[in-house]
Design a protein around this motif. Structure first.
Motif, short mmCIF file in Angstrom:
data_model
loop_
_atom_site.label_atom_id
_atom_site.label_comp_id
_atom_site.label_asym_id
_atom_site.label_seq_id
_atom_site.Cartn_x
_atom_site.Cartn_y
_atom_site.Cartn_z
N VAL A 260 -4.25 1.26 -1.16
CA VAL A 260 -5.70 1.21 -1.32
C VAL A 260 -6.18 -0.22 -1.09
CG1 VAL A 260 -7.54 1.53 -3.03
CG2 VAL A 260 -5.63 3.12 -2.96
N LEU A 261 -7.25 -0.38 -0.31
CA LEU A 261 -7.80 -1.71 -0.04
C LEU A 261 -8.86 -2.05 -1.09
CD1 LEU A 261 -7.68 -4.14 1.87
CD2 LEU A 261 -9.49 -3.04 3.22
N ILE B 203 -1.20 -8.04 -16.08
CA ILE B 203 -1.44 -7.68 -17.48
C ILE B 203 -1.71 -6.19 -17.63
CG2 ILE B 203 -3.07 -7.97 -19.40
CD1 ILE B 203 -1.07 -10.25 -19.07
N SER B 204 -2.48 -5.61 -16.72
CA SER B 204 -2.86 -4.21 -16.90
C SER B 204 -1.78 -3.22 -16.45
CB SER B 204 -4.19 -3.91 -16.19
OG SER B 204 -4.06 -4.09 -14.81
N GLY C 232 4.44 0.13 -9.06
CA GLY C 232 3.80 0.12 -7.76
C GLY C 232 4.11 -1.12 -6.95
N PHE C 233 3.27 -1.37 -5.94
CA PHE C 233 3.41 -2.57 -5.10
C PHE C 233 2.01 -3.04 -4.73
CE2 PHE C 233 3.30 0.84 -1.94
CZ PHE C 233 2.40 0.34 -1.01
N PHE C 234 1.94 -4.30 -4.27
CA PHE C 234 0.66 -4.81 -3.83
C PHE C 234 0.83 -5.90 -2.78
CE2 PHE C 234 1.88 -7.68 -7.18
CZ PHE C 234 1.41 -8.92 -6.79
N PRO D 128 -5.11 0.17 -8.74
CA PRO D 128 -4.27 1.21 -8.14
C PRO D 128 -2.80 0.77 -8.14
CG PRO D 128 -6.13 0.65 -6.71
CD PRO D 128 -6.08 -0.38 -7.78
N LEU D 129 -1.90 1.72 -8.23
CA LEU D 129 -0.47 1.37 -8.18
C LEU D 129 -0.10 0.74 -6.85
CD1 LEU D 129 1.32 4.37 -9.93
CD2 LEU D 129 0.93 2.07 -10.81
N ARG D 130 -0.68 1.22 -5.77
CA ARG D 130 -0.41 0.69 -4.44
C ARG D 130 -1.71 0.12 -3.90
NH1 ARG D 130 2.06 6.08 -2.10
NH2 ARG D 130 0.28 6.81 -3.27
#
Length: 165
Positions: free
Chosen positions: A78-79, A146-147, A6-8, A97-99
């Protein structure tokens, strides 16, 4: 650093201290954030060189909005508010969440009710009291790494066997 799925992004609301803003932006860059953002900051993000020696501003897209209502995120992102409230989910129990975009509040204050209302999730770091915004951001990003990373399970004891189901 292990690859993550994902990204963040990472952001702040109403931050007022350049050292804290630079520290958080540097941590976001170090943990592989895709973008950084600010809502109603009192900090000039162009002048963070002293507190952000990684030059994150050269490597991360930066977005700024005046109000929580103006905040826009990539599609499907997702915020996640990071706030020490009774109804927030403890970080060790939270599935990232992945994003996601993680938003932290200002120094000596909380996220505004308007921004909390925009959050899909609110998480808290289970501490006795609030920690510095830069420290809080680094803890949340480490937990995400880590998760969602592809790390092997930790050994039962140092140098000992890895626990198997």
């Amino acid at each position: 650093m292990q690859p993550q799925r994902g990204f963040f992004g990472v952001g702040v609301e109403s931050i007022s201290k350049p050292q804290n803003a630079g520290n958080l932006m540097r941590s976001a860059h170090a943990f592989g954030a895709s973008f950084f953002f600010a809502v109603n900051p009192s900090v000039d993000f162009d002048g963070l060189r002293q507190s952000d020696t990684s030059d994150a501003a050269l490597h991360l897209p930066f977005y700024q909005w005046n109000t929580a209502a103006e905040l826009t995120l990539p599609q499907g992102c997702v915020l996640v508010g990071v706030e020490l409230t009774d109804d927030a989910v403890d970080l060790p129990q939270f599935r990232h969440p992945l994003r996601a975009a993680y938003v932290l509040g200002r120094e000596r204050g909380s996220l505004t009710p308007a921004l909390v209302a925009r959050c899909d999730h609110v998480v808290k770091i289970p501490t006795k009291f609030c920690v510095n915004v830069g420290v809080a951001g680094a803890i949340v990003l480490y937990d995400r790494m880590i998760s969602l990373g592809s790390w092997a399970e930790r050994p039962v004891r140092v140098g000992g066997p890895v626990r198997t189901a």
